[in-house]
Design a protein around this motif. Structure first.
Motif, PDB file in Angstrom:
ATOM      1  N   LEU A 151      -5.168  -7.163 -16.611  1.00  0.00           N
ATOM      2  CA  LEU A 151      -4.528  -7.561 -15.355  1.00  0.00           C
ATOM      3  C   LEU A 151      -4.149  -6.318 -14.541  1.00  0.00           C
ATOM      4  CD1 LEU A 151      -3.618 -10.282 -14.083  1.00  0.00           C
ATOM      5  CD2 LEU A 151      -1.330  -9.709 -14.861  1.00  0.00           C
ATOM      6  N   LYS A 152      -3.664  -5.288 -15.261  1.00  0.00           N
ATOM      7  CA  LYS A 152      -3.263  -4.062 -14.563  1.00  0.00           C
ATOM      8  C   LYS A 152      -4.500  -3.336 -14.022  1.00  0.00           C
ATOM      9  CE  LYS A 152       1.088  -3.669 -16.933  1.00  0.00           C
ATOM     10  NZ  LYS A 152       1.758  -3.272 -18.152  1.00  0.00           N
ATOM     11  N   LYS A 154      -7.119  -4.864 -13.034  1.00  0.00           N
ATOM     12  CA  LYS A 154      -7.479  -5.681 -11.859  1.00  0.00           C
ATOM     13  C   LYS A 154      -6.619  -5.277 -10.657  1.00  0.00           C
ATOM     14  CE  LYS A 154      -7.782 -10.620 -10.796  1.00  0.00           C
ATOM     15  NZ  LYS A 154      -7.686 -11.964 -11.373  1.00  0.00           N
ATOM     16  N   LEU A 155      -5.321  -5.072 -10.925  1.00  0.00           N
ATOM     17  CA  LEU A 155      -4.399  -4.657  -9.867  1.00  0.00           C
ATOM     18  C   LEU A 155      -4.861  -3.331  -9.249  1.00  0.00           C
ATOM     19  CD1 LEU A 155      -1.509  -5.020  -8.517  1.00  0.00           C
ATOM     20  CD2 LEU A 155      -0.706  -3.480 -10.289  1.00  0.00           C
ATOM     21  N   PHE A 156      -5.219  -2.365 -10.100  1.00  0.00           N
ATOM     22  CA  PHE A 156      -5.683  -1.065  -9.621  1.00  0.00           C
ATOM     23  C   PHE A 156      -6.955  -1.229  -8.775  1.00  0.00           C
ATOM     24  CE2 PHE A 156      -3.656   2.826 -11.517  1.00  0.00           C
ATOM     25  CZ  PHE A 156      -2.517   2.183 -11.974  1.00  0.00           C
ATOM     26  N   LYS A 157      -7.845  -2.123  -9.235  1.00  0.00           N
ATOM     27  CA  LYS A 157      -9.103  -2.320  -8.500  1.00  0.00           C
ATOM     28  C   LYS A 157      -8.848  -2.955  -7.140  1.00  0.00           C
ATOM     29  CE  LYS A 157     -12.397  -2.469 -12.292  1.00  0.00           C
ATOM     30  NZ  LYS A 157     -13.143  -3.337 -13.210  1.00  0.00           N
ATOM     31  N   VAL A 158      -7.877  -3.885  -7.080  1.00  0.00           N
ATOM     32  CA  VAL A 158      -7.543  -4.503  -5.786  1.00  0.00           C
ATOM     33  C   VAL A 158      -7.063  -3.424  -4.823  1.00  0.00           C
ATOM     34  CG1 VAL A 158      -5.974  -6.096  -4.608  1.00  0.00           C
ATOM     35  CG2 VAL A 158      -7.038  -6.773  -6.748  1.00  0.00           C
ATOM     36  N   PHE A 159      -6.314  -2.438  -5.356  1.00  0.00           N
ATOM     37  CA  PHE A 159      -5.840  -1.332  -4.518  1.00  0.00           C
ATOM     38  C   PHE A 159      -6.926  -0.261  -4.326  1.00  0.00           C
ATOM     39  CE2 PHE A 159      -1.260  -2.386  -5.862  1.00  0.00           C
ATOM     40  CZ  PHE A 159      -0.981  -2.983  -4.641  1.00  0.00           C
ATOM     41  N   LYS A 160      -8.136  -0.630  -4.689  1.00  0.00           N
ATOM     42  CA  LYS A 160      -9.314   0.234  -4.501  1.00  0.00           C
ATOM     43  C   LYS A 160      -9.191   1.586  -5.228  1.00  0.00           C
ATOM     44  CE  LYS A 160     -10.907  -1.871  -0.195  1.00  0.00           C
ATOM     45  NZ  LYS A 160     -10.422  -3.165  -0.586  1.00  0.00           N
ATOM     46  N   ALA A 161      -8.606   1.551  -6.421  1.00  0.00           N
ATOM     47  CA  ALA A 161      -8.452   2.783  -7.204  1.00  0.00           C
ATOM     48  C   ALA A 161      -9.810   3.256  -7.690  1.00  0.00           C
ATOM     49  CB  ALA A 161      -7.536   2.516  -8.395  1.00  0.00           C
ATOM     50  N   GLN A 165      -8.671   7.492 -11.140  1.00  0.00           N
ATOM     51  CA  GLN A 165      -7.277   7.043 -10.928  1.00  0.00           C
ATOM     52  C   GLN A 165      -6.898   6.017 -11.998  1.00  0.00           C
ATOM     53  OE1 GLN A 165      -7.562   5.819  -6.773  1.00  0.00           O
ATOM     54  NE2 GLN A 165      -6.033   7.347  -6.209  1.00  0.00           N
ATOM     55  N   LEU A 170      -3.395   4.916 -15.302  1.00  0.00           N
ATOM     56  CA  LEU A 170      -3.123   3.673 -16.041  1.00  0.00           C
ATOM     57  C   LEU A 170      -3.508   3.787 -17.522  1.00  0.00           C
ATOM     58  CD1 LEU A 170      -2.352   0.656 -16.139  1.00  0.00           C
ATOM     59  CD2 LEU A 170      -4.698   0.118 -15.515  1.00  0.00           C
TER      60      LEU A 170
END
Lengths: 250, 246
Positions: A151-152, A154-161, A165, A170
């Motif tokens: 999930l984390k 996924k969160l990073f990917k949504v923020f285009k990490a 990064q 993470l």
């Protein structure tokens, strides 16, 4: 709870004391053969003797030096290889069966090859210790990495990490406790590797001392060597635990 | 930001068979609007959010955004806070990853945290916060990047009943005040009605849009008052029937 904390080490010490007393009594009563089993007092005298000759500290220093170098190199290598495997799924899939194979292989069987490759010297001992500790460390750290909370990620990917990064902000920080836990296993395995190496090629170190004792049928030296080894292993383990606590609390 | 979903279809291709998760979904989201999506478990709601966020690709259909590169934020069932970062650093995560963590933006985030009742916890680690507080930090993290679109995937389901109503009401006010275009996925029909300007009802998998309702409840009413209104009850029954229809 507090009482238990004090009580447990006292019980531990009592068990050791009772064991040593029984051992000594049986030796004095000649129920067990001191030539084969030695005795606590004989071990103590041998230790004092070795210490006064100046040899014991030198052997301890040599073993510790080899342990520290192998531990540091093994941990560093395991960390870097785990990052490489995490960053490259294809490479991880290719390497995975080799890791499993190497992990189940008794490393002492590689001794003769290592001696031919690296020579009958300290390099062989360090190589043997690294081979003993690095595989299991890679497996532990890599598995920690790939089990990072999806999930984390996924969160990073949504923020285009970027991939780096995700790794540095993470995956690595989330796995600090896994990495530190692997150090606990690593330190014990490093000591095993170093002693195996010293038994095979060394002219110095606790492993050599034990081997020398057995070759001249002086079991007092063997037992004194084992005793020193237990103390070294205990202190190193406690130091890693301390490091663990410090890092985790931070 | 306006968003148009046009005939979205999603088929997962496995080795042995194909699984159709979404058959056909279309709806429009207007700027500053909140759309609630309700549907049974496994009807493809989360798949739809993954497609909208760009984490997954639709098999067919198109999504049209006003902006070419929309900033999208996502809030999940759990807060997904990083335990090794303090509240402020967690809230600034999106800004940091998007290389936009300027002093001005940090100050904005600090003000948001203060505004949302987290003033005394700015430098605390997440383990010092209650469940509701953690979700508020997650919301600030989502809003900090000033998103064009916010996706909420069952964000209150981990909270107890009381906190669920309270936090969802707080979040509703924040979203309305900031005019954030939002898509909310929820199992809870009452939550969908009280929060949404529109409620999209999905069928079971492979999902299609069964109905789209406009609750038209007064935004100034509290969530409890909204739940006690006749309009709410009528719509609740209607959506319940939609979801149980074969």
């Amino acid at each position: 709870m507090k009482n238990k904390k004090i009580l447990i080490p006292i019980i531990d010490l009592l068990i050791v004391a009772i064991f040593l007393i029984i051992w000594e009594v049986l030796s004095q009563a000649k129920i067990i053969n001191t030539f084969i089993f030695s005795s606590p007092i004989r071990i103590y005298k041998t230790l004092i003797d070795l210490l006064l000759n100046g040899n014991l500290l030198m052997h301890i220093f040599v073993t510790l030096k080899e342990v520290i170098i192998s531990f540091a190199l093994g941990t560093f290598l395991a960390f870097i290889i785990s990052i490489l495997l995490y960053s490259n799924k294809l490479l991880a899939k290719i390497i995975d069966p080799f890791l499993t194979m190497l992990n189940s292989l008794p490393k002492v069987a590689l001794g003769p090859i290592i001696i031919i490759w690296a020579g009958a010297n300290t390099n062989s001992i360090i190589l043997m210790a690294i081979l003993t500790n690095v595989i299991i460390s890679i497996i532990t750290i890599y598995h920690g990495f790939i089990n990072t909370d999806k999930l984390k990620i996924k969160l990073f990917k949504v923020f285009k990490a970027s991939k780096s990064q995700i790794l540095y902000k993470l995956v690595i920080p989330s796995n600090i406790s896994t990495i530190v836990n692997s150090l606990k296993i690593n330190i014990s395995l490093t000591l095993i590797g170093v002693i195996m190496g010293e038994l095979l090629v060394s002219k110095k170190g606790i492993g050599y001392l034990i081997l020398y004792g057995s070759q001249v049928f002086n079991l007092d030296i063997v037992m004194a060597g084992l005793f020193v080894l237990i103390i070294i292993s205990f202190i190193l383990y406690k130091l890693v635990l301390l490091l663990n606590k410090k890092i985790v609390s931070n | 930001m306006n968003v148009i979903l046009n005939n979205i279809k999603k088929i997962y291709n496995n080795q042995n068979d194909n699984f159709e998760a979404i058959k056909n979904i279309s709806f429009n989201l207007l700027d500053g609007e909140i759309i609630s999506i309700v549907g049974k478990s496994g009807c493809g709601k989360s798949t739809l959010l993954n497609i909208i966020s760009g984490l997954d690709k639709q098999t067919r259909g198109e999504i049209i955004f006003d902006n070419k590169n929309p900033k999208i934020s996502y809030m999940f069932q759990t807060d997904a806070l990083l335990p090794y970062r303090n509240v402020l650093d967690n809230a600034c995560l999106g800004l940091e990853l998007m290389n936009n963590k300027t002093n001005d933006n940090i100050d904005k985030v600090k003000n948001m945290l203060k505004e949302y009742g987290l003033k005394d916890f700015i430098y605390s680690k997440p383990n010092k916060l209650s469940g509701g507080m953690k979700q508020r930090v997650a919301l600030v993290r989502s809003l900090a990047i000033n998103p064009d679109l916010l996706l909420l995937d069952e964000p209150f389901s981990a909270l107890d009943y009381y906190n669920r109503i309270k936090v969802s009401e707080d979040v509703f006010k924040i979203l309305k005040n900031n005019k954030v275009s939002t898509i909310l996925i929820t199992h809870d029909i009452a939550e969908a009605i009280t929060m949404g300007d529109k409620v999209v009802v999905l069928s079971s998998s492979p999902s299609i849009v069964k109905n789209i309702y406009k609750p038209n409840l007064d935004d100034n009413l509290s969530f409890i008052d909204k739940r006690n209104s006749q309009k709410f009850n009528d719509l609740y029954k209607q959506i319940w029937r939609d979801l149980n229809e074969k």
